[in-house]
Design a protein around this motif. Sequence first.
Motif, PDB file in Angstrom:
ATOM      1  N   THR A 128       7.161   1.767  -6.758  1.00  0.00           N
ATOM      2  CA  THR A 128       5.900   1.191  -6.288  1.00  0.00           C
ATOM      3  C   THR A 128       6.028   0.879  -4.804  1.00  0.00           C
ATOM      4  OG1 THR A 128       5.497   0.176  -8.452  1.00  0.00           O
ATOM      5  CG2 THR A 128       4.226  -0.676  -6.595  1.00  0.00           C
ATOM      6  N   PHE A 129       5.055   1.355  -4.045  1.00  0.00           N
ATOM      7  CA  PHE A 129       4.994   1.085  -2.615  1.00  0.00           C
ATOM      8  C   PHE A 129       3.949  -0.006  -2.384  1.00  0.00           C
ATOM      9  CE2 PHE A 129       6.507   5.331  -3.163  1.00  0.00           C
ATOM     10  CZ  PHE A 129       7.398   5.566  -2.132  1.00  0.00           C
ATOM     11  N   ILE A 130       4.295  -0.983  -1.555  1.00  0.00           N
ATOM     12  CA  ILE A 130       3.324  -2.025  -1.205  1.00  0.00           C
ATOM     13  C   ILE A 130       3.175  -2.032   0.315  1.00  0.00           C
ATOM     14  CG2 ILE A 130       2.650  -4.447  -1.406  1.00  0.00           C
ATOM     15  CD1 ILE A 130       4.725  -4.802  -3.596  1.00  0.00           C
ATOM     16  N   GLY A 131       1.945  -1.933   0.784  1.00  0.00           N
ATOM     17  CA  GLY A 131       1.688  -1.982   2.218  1.00  0.00           C
ATOM     18  C   GLY A 131       1.435  -3.403   2.680  1.00  0.00           C
ATOM     19  N   LEU A 132       2.050  -3.758   3.798  1.00  0.00           N
ATOM     20  CA  LEU A 132       1.681  -5.014   4.467  1.00  0.00           C
ATOM     21  C   LEU A 132       0.609  -4.669   5.477  1.00  0.00           C
ATOM     22  CD1 LEU A 132       5.206  -6.562   5.177  1.00  0.00           C
ATOM     23  CD2 LEU A 132       3.654  -7.053   3.272  1.00  0.00           C
ATOM     24  N   THR A 133      -0.522  -5.342   5.356  1.00  0.00           N
ATOM     25  CA  THR A 133      -1.677  -5.021   6.195  1.00  0.00           C
ATOM     26  C   THR A 133      -2.389  -6.326   6.562  1.00  0.00           C
ATOM     27  OG1 THR A 133      -3.129  -4.880   4.263  1.00  0.00           O
ATOM     28  CG2 THR A 133      -2.067  -2.825   4.964  1.00  0.00           C
ATOM     29  N   ALA A 134      -3.557  -6.211   7.149  1.00  0.00           N
ATOM     30  CA  ALA A 134      -4.361  -7.409   7.404  1.00  0.00           C
ATOM     31  C   ALA A 134      -4.815  -8.047   6.093  1.00  0.00           C
ATOM     32  CB  ALA A 134      -5.574  -7.053   8.257  1.00  0.00           C
ATOM     33  N   THR A 136      -2.909  -7.686   2.914  1.00  0.00           N
ATOM     34  CA  THR A 136      -1.764  -8.029   2.049  1.00  0.00           C
ATOM     35  C   THR A 136      -0.655  -8.618   2.908  1.00  0.00           C
ATOM     36  OG1 THR A 136      -2.302  -6.344   0.412  1.00  0.00           O
ATOM     37  CG2 THR A 136       0.009  -7.037   0.538  1.00  0.00           C
ATOM     38  N   ASN A 137      -0.259  -9.854   2.598  1.00  0.00           N
ATOM     39  CA  ASN A 137       0.781 -10.488   3.411  1.00  0.00           C
ATOM     40  C   ASN A 137       2.143 -10.438   2.704  1.00  0.00           C
ATOM     41  OD1 ASN A 137       0.732 -12.591   1.545  1.00  0.00           O
ATOM     42  ND2 ASN A 137      -0.399 -14.004   2.865  1.00  0.00           N
ATOM     43  N   GLU A 138       3.147 -10.926   3.415  1.00  0.00           N
ATOM     44  CA  GLU A 138       4.509 -10.831   2.865  1.00  0.00           C
ATOM     45  C   GLU A 138       4.635 -11.626   1.570  1.00  0.00           C
ATOM     46  OE1 GLU A 138       5.957 -11.887   6.625  1.00  0.00           O
ATOM     47  OE2 GLU A 138       6.874  -9.926   6.985  1.00  0.00           O
ATOM     48  N   ALA A 139       3.987 -12.793   1.508  1.00  0.00           N
ATOM     49  CA  ALA A 139       4.089 -13.614   0.295  1.00  0.00           C
ATOM     50  C   ALA A 139       3.450 -12.903  -0.893  1.00  0.00           C
ATOM     51  CB  ALA A 139       3.419 -14.973   0.525  1.00  0.00           C
ATOM     52  N   GLY A 140       2.320 -12.250  -0.667  1.00  0.00           N
ATOM     53  CA  GLY A 140       1.656 -11.518  -1.758  1.00  0.00           C
ATOM     54  C   GLY A 140       2.494 -10.341  -2.215  1.00  0.00           C
ATOM     55  N   ALA A 141       3.051  -9.605  -1.243  1.00  0.00           N
ATOM     56  CA  ALA A 141       3.892  -8.457  -1.593  1.00  0.00           C
ATOM     57  C   ALA A 141       5.134  -8.916  -2.352  1.00  0.00           C
ATOM     58  CB  ALA A 141       4.278  -7.697  -0.331  1.00  0.00           C
ATOM     59  N   ALA A 142       5.716 -10.032  -1.912  1.00  0.00           N
ATOM     60  CA  ALA A 142       6.932 -10.533  -2.583  1.00  0.00           C
ATOM     61  C   ALA A 142       6.610 -10.963  -4.011  1.00  0.00           C
ATOM     62  CB  ALA A 142       7.519 -11.688  -1.778  1.00  0.00           C
ATOM     63  N   GLN A 143       5.458 -11.589  -4.207  1.00  0.00           N
ATOM     64  CA  GLN A 143       5.080 -11.975  -5.580  1.00  0.00           C
ATOM     65  C   GLN A 143       4.953 -10.748  -6.470  1.00  0.00           C
ATOM     66  OE1 GLN A 143       1.709 -14.724  -6.059  1.00  0.00           O
ATOM     67  NE2 GLN A 143       2.168 -15.574  -4.047  1.00  0.00           N
ATOM     68  N   LEU A 144       4.285  -9.736  -5.964  1.00  0.00           N
ATOM     69  CA  LEU A 144       4.106  -8.536  -6.794  1.00  0.00           C
ATOM     70  C   LEU A 144       5.456  -7.879  -7.083  1.00  0.00           C
ATOM     71  CD1 LEU A 144       2.068  -6.690  -8.231  1.00  0.00           C
ATOM     72  CD2 LEU A 144       2.044  -5.267  -6.176  1.00  0.00           C
ATOM     73  N   ALA A 145       6.314  -7.834  -6.083  1.00  0.00           N
ATOM     74  CA  ALA A 145       7.636  -7.236  -6.296  1.00  0.00           C
ATOM     75  C   ALA A 145       8.396  -8.007  -7.379  1.00  0.00           C
ATOM     76  CB  ALA A 145       8.421  -7.219  -4.984  1.00  0.00           C
ATOM     77  N   VAL A 158       6.137  -1.347   2.863  1.00  0.00           N
ATOM     78  CA  VAL A 158       5.871  -0.580   4.075  1.00  0.00           C
ATOM     79  C   VAL A 158       5.021  -1.445   5.002  1.00  0.00           C
ATOM     80  CG1 VAL A 158       4.984   1.601   4.978  1.00  0.00           C
ATOM     81  CG2 VAL A 158       5.705   1.470   2.580  1.00  0.00           C
ATOM     82  N   ASP A 159       5.555  -1.742   6.170  1.00  0.00           N
ATOM     83  CA  ASP A 159       4.806  -2.587   7.110  1.00  0.00           C
ATOM     84  C   ASP A 159       3.845  -1.732   7.924  1.00  0.00           C
ATOM     85  OD1 ASP A 159       3.801  -4.468   8.759  1.00  0.00           O
ATOM     86  OD2 ASP A 159       5.727  -5.123   9.586  1.00  0.00           O
ATOM     87  N   LEU A 160       2.566  -1.851   7.595  1.00  0.00           N
ATOM     88  CA  LEU A 160       1.538  -1.051   8.275  1.00  0.00           C
ATOM     89  C   LEU A 160       0.810  -1.856   9.344  1.00  0.00           C
ATOM     90  CD1 LEU A 160       0.080   0.631   5.088  1.00  0.00           C
ATOM     91  CD2 LEU A 160       1.581   1.669   6.776  1.00  0.00           C
ATOM     92  N   ARG A 161       1.239  -3.086   9.568  1.00  0.00           N
ATOM     93  CA  ARG A 161       0.485  -3.937  10.501  1.00  0.00           C
ATOM     94  C   ARG A 161       0.461  -3.391  11.925  1.00  0.00           C
ATOM     95  NH1 ARG A 161       3.276  -9.290   8.148  1.00  0.00           N
ATOM     96  NH2 ARG A 161       5.005  -7.852   8.511  1.00  0.00           N
ATOM     97  N   PRO A 162       1.536  -2.686  12.344  1.00  0.00           N
ATOM     98  CA  PRO A 162       1.431  -2.116  13.702  1.00  0.00           C
ATOM     99  C   PRO A 162       0.594  -0.838  13.764  1.00  0.00           C
ATOM    100  CG  PRO A 162       3.744  -2.408  13.001  1.00  0.00           C
ATOM    101  CD  PRO A 162       2.881  -2.526  11.787  1.00  0.00           C
TER     102      PRO A 162
END
Length: 260
Positions: A128-134, A136-145, A158-162
Motif C-alpha cells: 500500500t502506497f500512501i501519499g503525503l499531500t495537502a 493527508t498528513n504524517e499523522a494520518g498516514a502513520a495511523q493508516l500504516a 511517498v512525500d508529494l508535498r514538494p
Amino acid sequence: MDAARFTRAVVCRPSSTFAAGITKAQLGPPDLTVAETQHERYCAALQHAGLRLTRIPAAEEFPDGCFVEDVAVVTRAGAIYTHPGAPVRRGEVGYVRGWLETLVPTLATIEPPGTLDGGDVCDAEDRTFIGLTARTNEAGAAQLARILEPLGQHMTIVDLRPVPGLLHLKSGFAFLGDGRFACAPAIATLPEIAGLPLVTVEPDEAYAANAVRVNDVLLIASGHPLLEARLRGLGYDVVALAMSEFRKLDGGLSCLSLRF
Ligand code: CIR
C-alpha cells in the motif's frame, strides 16, 4: 492478467450543488447535466466489469460528495473511515458510512490531528502506497500504516508535498495489475516510485495516470490516445471514459467509487 478481483462498488451521483465543489483546476465551471451523463457511463462501465453497485443518493450539502473514494479505505478486513484534509468535506464521512457499514465491517477510523483522503491511498495487492499531500498528513498516514501493517501490507509513504499540481497520490499514480503502475512524469523519479515497473504517462496526458483496474478491465480517461495505445499494446482491455466535468473539480476515475 492478474489483479485483485472486486465484486462491489459504492458510488454517489453528482449533487445539484456539484459546481460548488473545491477546485484549483482553472478549467471553468462544470456542467451538471454533462457530469450526470459521464457518471452514468462510469457506473455502466463498473457494472460491465462485473461489479454490483450501491448507489448513494446525492446530498446537496456535499458538493464534492460524488468523490466517495476520499472518505473511506476499504480493505478485505473492513472499512477504515478517513478524516479528510479539507474540513468542508468531513461531513461526507458519516453520510457514506451510513451506507457502507451495511456492506462491510468497520475496521477503524482515522482520528485528528491525523488527516487522510482515500485518494492518497493506492492499494497494490500486498503493498500500500500512501501519499503525503495537502490533504493527508504524517499523522494520518502513520495511523493508516499502523492499521494495515498487521494485515500483512507492506507500506510505502511517498512525500508529494514538494510536487506541484497533484491533489492526491492517485491523481498521478495507479496500480494497473500485473505488477505494473501508471505514473505521471512529475513523480516518476521519486525514490519510492522510480524502481517500480512503470508505465510513465506523457506530460500532455498526465491526467490519465489516474487509471482504475477493475477485474479484467482497465478504465482510463478518454482523450489520451498515446496512453490508450500503449496500454492496449501491453494487452489491457481498455475502456476510455469521458471525465471532463470531474476533472474541472480536480477529480477523476478513481475518486468516483469505492471498490471492494
Ligand atoms: C476535492 O478537492 O476534494 C474534490 N473537488 C476532488 C476530489 C478528488 N478525489 C480524488 O482524487 N480522490
